[in-house]
Design a protein around this motif. Structure first.
Motif, PDB file in Angstrom:
ATOM      1  N   SER A  35     -27.862  97.638 -29.931  1.00 28.23           N
ATOM      2  CA  SER A  35     -26.960  99.010 -30.821  1.00 28.23           C
ATOM      3  C   SER A  35     -25.633  98.939 -29.867  1.00 28.23           C
ATOM      4  O   SER A  35     -24.472  99.858 -30.864  1.00 28.23           O
ATOM      5  N   TRP A  36     -26.067  99.308 -28.706  1.00 29.41           N
ATOM      6  CA  TRP A  36     -24.625  99.513 -28.006  1.00 29.41           C
ATOM      7  C   TRP A  36     -23.588  98.508 -27.810  1.00 29.41           C
ATOM      8  O   TRP A  36     -22.166  98.587 -27.893  1.00 29.41           O
ATOM      9  N   LEU A  37     -24.320  97.100 -28.155  1.00 28.92           N
ATOM     10  CA  LEU A  37     -23.355  96.333 -27.925  1.00 28.92           C
ATOM     11  C   LEU A  37     -22.368  95.943 -29.346  1.00 28.92           C
ATOM     12  O   LEU A  37     -21.554  96.375 -29.690  1.00 28.92           O
ATOM     13  N   ALA A  38     -23.009  96.948 -31.025  1.00 29.10           N
ATOM     14  CA  ALA A  38     -22.205  97.280 -31.762  1.00 29.10           C
ATOM     15  C   ALA A  38     -21.546  98.493 -31.459  1.00 29.10           C
ATOM     16  O   ALA A  38     -20.213  98.470 -32.086  1.00 29.10           O
ATOM     17  N   GLY A  39     -21.727  99.646 -30.736  1.00 30.91           N
ATOM     18  CA  GLY A  39     -20.979 100.252 -30.764  1.00 30.91           C
ATOM     19  C   GLY A  39     -19.824 100.223 -29.964  1.00 30.91           C
ATOM     20  O   GLY A  39     -18.776 100.788 -30.008  1.00 30.91           O
ATOM     21  N   MET A  40     -20.014  99.078 -28.738  1.00 27.62           N
ATOM     22  CA  MET A  40     -18.749  99.596 -27.769  1.00 27.62           C
ATOM     23  C   MET A  40     -17.953  98.595 -28.690  1.00 27.62           C
ATOM     24  O   MET A  40     -16.372  97.996 -27.818  1.00 27.62           O
ATOM     25  N   ASN A  41     -18.177  97.659 -29.493  1.00 26.27           N
ATOM     26  CA  ASN A  41     -17.237  96.714 -29.841  1.00 26.27           C
ATOM     27  C   ASN A  41     -15.926  96.953 -30.289  1.00 26.27           C
ATOM     28  O   ASN A  41     -14.909  96.368 -29.766  1.00 26.27           O
ATOM     29  N   ASP A  42     -15.864  98.203 -30.814  1.00 23.79           N
ATOM     30  CA  ASP A  42     -14.129  98.487 -30.654  1.00 23.79           C
ATOM     31  C   ASP A  42     -13.301  98.870 -29.600  1.00 23.79           C
ATOM     32  O   ASP A  42     -12.025  99.144 -28.835  1.00 23.79           O
ATOM     33  N   PHE A  43     -14.231  99.026 -28.067  1.00 32.27           N
ATOM     34  CA  PHE A  43     -13.635  99.671 -27.371  1.00 32.27           C
ATOM     35  C   PHE A  43     -13.626  97.945 -26.084  1.00 32.27           C
ATOM     36  O   PHE A  43     -12.896  98.224 -24.913  1.00 32.27           O
ATOM     37  N   ARG A  44     -14.402  97.267 -26.559  1.00 34.16           N
ATOM     38  CA  ARG A  44     -14.109  96.193 -25.327  1.00 34.16           C
ATOM     39  C   ARG A  44     -12.911  95.688 -24.999  1.00 34.16           C
ATOM     40  O   ARG A  44     -12.105  95.646 -25.471  1.00 34.16           O
ATOM     41  N   HIS A  45     -13.456  94.958 -23.570  1.00 33.81           N
ATOM     42  CA  HIS A  45     -12.393  94.079 -23.022  1.00 33.81           C
ATOM     43  C   HIS A  45     -12.372  92.589 -23.282  1.00 33.81           C
ATOM     44  O   HIS A  45     -13.742  92.253 -23.214  1.00 33.81           O
ATOM     45  N   ASN A  46     -11.641  91.808 -23.828  1.00 41.66           N
ATOM     46  CA  ASN A  46     -12.064  90.172 -23.912  1.00 41.66           C
ATOM     47  C   ASN A  46     -12.119  89.647 -22.622  1.00 41.66           C
ATOM     48  O   ASN A  46     -12.379  88.340 -22.683  1.00 41.66           O
ATOM     49  N   ASP A  47     -11.901  90.209 -21.821  1.00 41.41           N
ATOM     50  CA  ASP A  47     -11.794  89.370 -20.827  1.00 41.41           C
ATOM     51  C   ASP A  47     -13.147  90.026 -19.513  1.00 41.41           C
ATOM     52  O   ASP A  47     -13.038  89.674 -18.308  1.00 41.41           O
ATOM     53  N   ILE A  48     -13.863  90.928 -20.104  1.00 38.11           N
ATOM     54  CA  ILE A  48     -15.036  90.971 -19.537  1.00 38.11           C
ATOM     55  C   ILE A  48     -16.489  91.096 -19.810  1.00 38.11           C
ATOM     56  O   ILE A  48     -16.471  90.895 -21.307  1.00 38.11           O
TER      57      ILE A  48
END
Length: 228
Positions: A35-48
């Motif tokens: 659920s947090w994987l999905a919730g952070m999808n729009d906020f994640r960094h591609n190099d982290i």
């Protein structure tokens, strides 16, 4: 008591290249990592790199012994509630094992951020303040510091006395009350450098996250894990 399900993880892999760092984020009571994987999808960094572990299923005293995902047992959410000391310490050791493994795989510990929401945020704080690894920082959302009376002694030999902490809390939280979050912030300032503890308040926010909080988390991560 919390050690048999750590092989079950949701992991959001880095899209390209070598990661500049890692966020290990722990979900709240009754929730799961996906659920947090999905919730952070729009906020994640591609190099982290992101790791979202799943808590084991166990009876929880607070919820009439119903079994659910939980990092440790909970008896209450008041400041004077009894605490599951053995369960908290065992859960922290499990998270430390994840950190150990990531360090062995090549991510320096000072490029690792721990984070979590509610019970997961509580565990992230306790783990960060008792691990032998020097970490980059902690993101603590809508949570508290477990076994607070054992601090600062429990962190006497900690390499994280200058640990940056972003603590976020909604002022309408009916579960982990805002006053408890504020008291936690005050306690944290007696354990690490006071100026390193940032306590952010979100108006009219209940026991959940919000867009601004995720944006603030993203900014915090960028500051701790600058691109080389």
């Amino acid at each position: 008591m919390c050690g048999n399900n750590m092989s079950s993880m949701s992991i959001l892999n880095v899209s390209v290249g070598k990661p500049r760092g890692l966020l290990i984020f722990l979900h709240g009571l009754g929730d799961n990592g996906k659920s947090w994987l999905a919730g952070m999808n729009d906020f994640r960094h591609n190099d982290i790199k992101y790791i979202f572990p799943n808590a084991p299923i166990m009876p929880v005293s607070l919820n009439m012994n119903c079994s659910m995902p939980s990092w440790f047992d909970l008896y209450g959410l008041e400041t004077n509630a009894r605490e599951d000391e053995a369960g908290i310490k065992a859960a922290a050791e499990n998270i430390k094992t994840i950190i150990d493994q990531q360090v062995k795989e090549g991510i320096p510990s000072n490029r690792i951020i721990l984070g979590g929401f509610s019970q997961g945020g509580a565990l992230s704080l306790y783990t960060a303040l008792t691990t032998h690894h020097k970490l980059a920082g902690v993101v603590a959302l809508s949570c508290w510091l477990p076994l607070r009376d054992s601090f600062p002694q429990a962190a006497a030999n900690s390499p994280n006395k200058d640990l940056p902490i972003l603590q976020c809390h909604g002022d309408r939280d009916p579960m982990v009350r805002y006053a408890y979050g504020s008291l936690t912030s005050e306690k944290l300032r007696t354990i690490v450098k006071p100026e390193n503890v940032k306590f952010k308040t979100y108006s009219d926010l209940a026991h959940c996250s919000c867009h601004q909080e995720m944006e603030d988390t993203k900014i915090f991560i960028d500051k701790l894990l600058p691109r080389s």
